[in-house]
Design a protein around this motif. Structure first.
Motif, short mmCIF file in Angstrom:
data_model
loop_
_atom_site.label_atom_id
_atom_site.label_comp_id
_atom_site.label_asym_id
_atom_site.label_seq_id
_atom_site.Cartn_x
_atom_site.Cartn_y
_atom_site.Cartn_z
N ARG A 145 0.83 -1.21 0.00
CA ARG A 145 0.00 0.00 0.00
C ARG A 145 0.86 1.26 0.00
O ARG A 145 2.06 1.21 0.21
N GLY A 146 0.23 2.38 -0.22
CA GLY A 146 0.94 3.65 -0.20
C GLY A 146 1.53 4.00 -1.55
O GLY A 146 1.69 3.15 -2.43
N VAL A 147 1.87 5.26 -1.70
CA VAL A 147 2.39 5.77 -2.98
C VAL A 147 3.67 5.04 -3.37
O VAL A 147 3.86 4.70 -4.55
N ASP A 148 4.53 4.78 -2.41
CA ASP A 148 5.82 4.16 -2.71
C ASP A 148 5.68 2.73 -3.22
O ASP A 148 6.54 2.24 -3.95
N ASN A 149 4.60 2.04 -2.85
CA ASN A 149 4.42 0.64 -3.23
C ASN A 149 3.41 0.45 -4.37
O ASN A 149 3.20 -0.67 -4.82
N ARG A 150 2.79 1.53 -4.81
CA ARG A 150 1.76 1.43 -5.85
C ARG A 150 2.33 0.84 -7.14
O ARG A 150 1.72 -0.03 -7.76
N GLU A 151 3.50 1.30 -7.55
CA GLU A 151 4.10 0.81 -8.79
C GLU A 151 4.40 -0.68 -8.71
O GLU A 151 4.16 -1.43 -9.66
N ARG A 152 4.87 -1.13 -7.56
CA ARG A 152 5.17 -2.56 -7.36
C ARG A 152 3.90 -3.39 -7.43
O ARG A 152 3.88 -4.47 -8.01
N PHE A 153 2.82 -2.88 -6.85
CA PHE A 153 1.55 -3.60 -6.88
C PHE A 153 1.01 -3.69 -8.31
O PHE A 153 0.52 -4.74 -8.74
N VAL A 154 1.08 -2.60 -9.06
CA VAL A 154 0.61 -2.60 -10.44
C VAL A 154 1.42 -3.58 -11.28
O VAL A 154 0.89 -4.32 -12.11
N GLU A 155 2.74 -3.60 -11.07
CA GLU A 155 3.59 -4.55 -11.78
C GLU A 155 3.17 -5.99 -11.50
O GLU A 155 3.08 -6.82 -12.41
N LEU A 156 2.87 -6.28 -10.24
CA LEU A 156 2.41 -7.62 -9.86
C LEU A 156 1.10 -7.96 -10.56
O LEU A 156 0.93 -9.07 -11.09
N MET A 157 0.16 -7.02 -10.55
CA MET A 157 -1.14 -7.27 -11.16
C MET A 157 -1.01 -7.52 -12.67
O MET A 157 -1.63 -8.44 -13.21
N VAL A 158 -0.21 -6.71 -13.36
CA VAL A 158 -0.03 -6.89 -14.80
C VAL A 158 0.63 -8.23 -15.09
O VAL A 158 0.18 -8.98 -15.97
N THR A 159 1.67 -8.56 -14.34
CA THR A 159 2.39 -9.81 -14.57
C THR A 159 1.52 -11.02 -14.32
O THR A 159 1.42 -11.92 -15.17
N ASP A 160 0.87 -11.07 -13.17
CA ASP A 160 0.04 -12.23 -12.84
C ASP A 160 -1.19 -12.30 -13.74
O ASP A 160 -1.63 -13.39 -14.12
N GLY A 161 -1.74 -11.14 -14.07
CA GLY A 161 -2.91 -11.12 -14.95
C GLY A 161 -2.58 -11.63 -16.34
O GLY A 161 -3.34 -12.42 -16.92
N CYS A 162 -1.46 -11.21 -16.89
CA CYS A 162 -1.05 -11.69 -18.21
C CYS A 162 -0.79 -13.19 -18.18
O CYS A 162 -1.16 -13.90 -19.13
N PHE A 163 -0.17 -13.66 -17.13
CA PHE A 163 0.07 -15.11 -17.03
C PHE A 163 -1.25 -15.87 -17.04
O PHE A 163 -1.39 -16.89 -17.73
N LEU A 164 -2.23 -15.38 -16.28
CA LEU A 164 -3.50 -16.09 -16.20
C LEU A 164 -4.23 -16.06 -17.54
O LEU A 164 -4.83 -17.07 -17.95
N VAL A 165 -4.18 -14.93 -18.24
CA VAL A 165 -4.81 -14.85 -19.55
C VAL A 165 -4.15 -15.84 -20.51
O VAL A 165 -4.85 -16.55 -21.26
N GLU A 166 -2.83 -15.93 -20.48
CA GLU A 166 -2.12 -16.86 -21.36
C GLU A 166 -2.42 -18.31 -20.99
O GLU A 166 -2.57 -19.18 -21.86
N ALA A 167 -2.55 -18.59 -19.70
CA ALA A 167 -2.87 -19.95 -19.26
C ALA A 167 -4.28 -20.34 -19.71
O ALA A 167 -4.51 -21.47 -20.16
N MET A 168 -5.23 -19.40 -19.61
CA MET A 168 -6.60 -19.69 -20.04
C MET A 168 -6.67 -19.85 -21.56
O MET A 168 -7.44 -20.66 -22.08
N ARG A 169 -5.86 -19.08 -22.26
CA ARG A 169 -5.80 -19.22 -23.72
C ARG A 169 -5.26 -20.60 -24.09
O ARG A 169 -5.76 -21.25 -25.02
N MET A 170 -4.23 -21.05 -23.37
CA MET A 170 -3.67 -22.38 -23.62
C MET A 170 -4.74 -23.45 -23.41
O MET A 170 -4.85 -24.41 -24.18
N ASP A 171 -5.55 -23.28 -22.38
CA ASP A 171 -6.62 -24.24 -22.12
C ASP A 171 -7.65 -24.21 -23.25
O ASP A 171 -8.10 -25.27 -23.72
N ALA A 172 -8.02 -23.01 -23.70
CA ALA A 172 -9.02 -22.90 -24.77
C ALA A 172 -8.53 -23.55 -26.06
O ALA A 172 -9.33 -24.13 -26.82
N LEU A 173 -7.22 -23.49 -26.31
CA LEU A 173 -6.64 -24.07 -27.53
C LEU A 173 -6.12 -25.49 -27.31
O LEU A 173 -5.51 -26.07 -28.20
#
Length: 246
Positions: A145-173
């Motif tokens: 939390r906080g301004v200093d940690n916001r960038e780290r949290f967003v990085e985590l969300m983008v990274t984990d979110g992209c991984f999950l999207v790619e994993a679900m795409r792999m399942d669909a295909l």
């Protein structure tokens, strides 16, 4: 003394002055008098809005929860731990899950390159709703939390979110993603689909290991706005992908 009658007996209540005197002599855990606690609580009571609609909106923000330790101790505690991949902040950095971090970053690279959009657009879309995503996690530590940690949290969300999207795409295909990944890719391939997908899928529904559905919405709309915008228009941002998702 004020009096209250209960049957044949009389119960005497102390006056406010007597209560104040008693509180003045009562030490509080912080070292101050008990009266300071009363003053603080009376201010809270006066300021608090206990409108049920307001309370409902407050608790509705949360969608990913920690399992109480007492419940974990009553059952097999490993049932509440992801086995292969961490999704979200609660289990990020667990030593046994670190090997998958490399593959998460590769997923970001492949998803972004395939989309034809710059990474900055994905980051900006997630950063715009960072407060809602933070609020989705009940009892999230201050290290996120906080301004200093916001960038780290967003990085985590983008990274984990992209991984999950790619994993679900792999399942669909059904693992047929060789046009984007090498045929012998350890995760995103027919091999990964056959041997790892079941573990990834199990980790996706672990109570503490889920991602807000709002996150996936933001990533997918950047990926292909025309395809996904209408599909996600109903999302309020409080659901999660997994056992609690809608």
């Amino acid at each position: 003394m004020g009096e209250a009658t209960l049957g044949p007996n009389k119960v005497e209540y102390p006056t406010v002055e007597a209560a104040d005197a008693a509180l003045a002599l009562t030490p509080s855990p912080g070292g101050g008098g008990g009266r300071s606690w009363v003053v603080e609580m009376e201010k809270t009571i006066g300021d608090m809005n206990i409108d049920p609609a307001v309370e409902m909106a407050r608790w509705k923000r949360h969608s990913v929860y920690r399992v109480p330790e007492r419940i974990k101790n009553l059952h097999n505690s490993k049932a509440y731990q992801p086995e292969l991949v961490s999704l979200g902040p609660f289990h990020h950095g667990d030593p046994e899950l670190l090997p998958m971090e490399e593959h998460k970053r590769r997923a970001v690279v492949h998803l972004v390159k395939r989309s034809g959009k710059p990474l900055r657009e994905f980051v900006a879309a997630v950063a715009e709703v960072a407060t809602q995503l933070l609020d989705a996690y009940k009892d999230l530590g201050e290290e996120w939390r906080g301004v200093d940690n916001r960038e780290r949290f967003v990085e985590l969300m983008v990274t984990d979110g992209c991984f999950l999207v790619e994993a679900m795409r792999m399942d669909a295909l059904r693992g047929k993603v060789h046009e984007d990944y090498a045929p012998n890719d350890p995760v995103f391939s027919k091999y990964g689909y056959l041997y790892l997908w079941n573990y990834i899928q199990s980790d996706m529904v672990v109570v503490e290991n889920q991602l807000p559905l709002l996150l996936l919405q933001r990533l997918l709309v950047v990926m292909d706005h025309d395809r996904y915008q209408q599909q996600f228009i109903w999302i309020g941002g409080s659901n999660v992908y997994g056992c609690s998702g809608a």
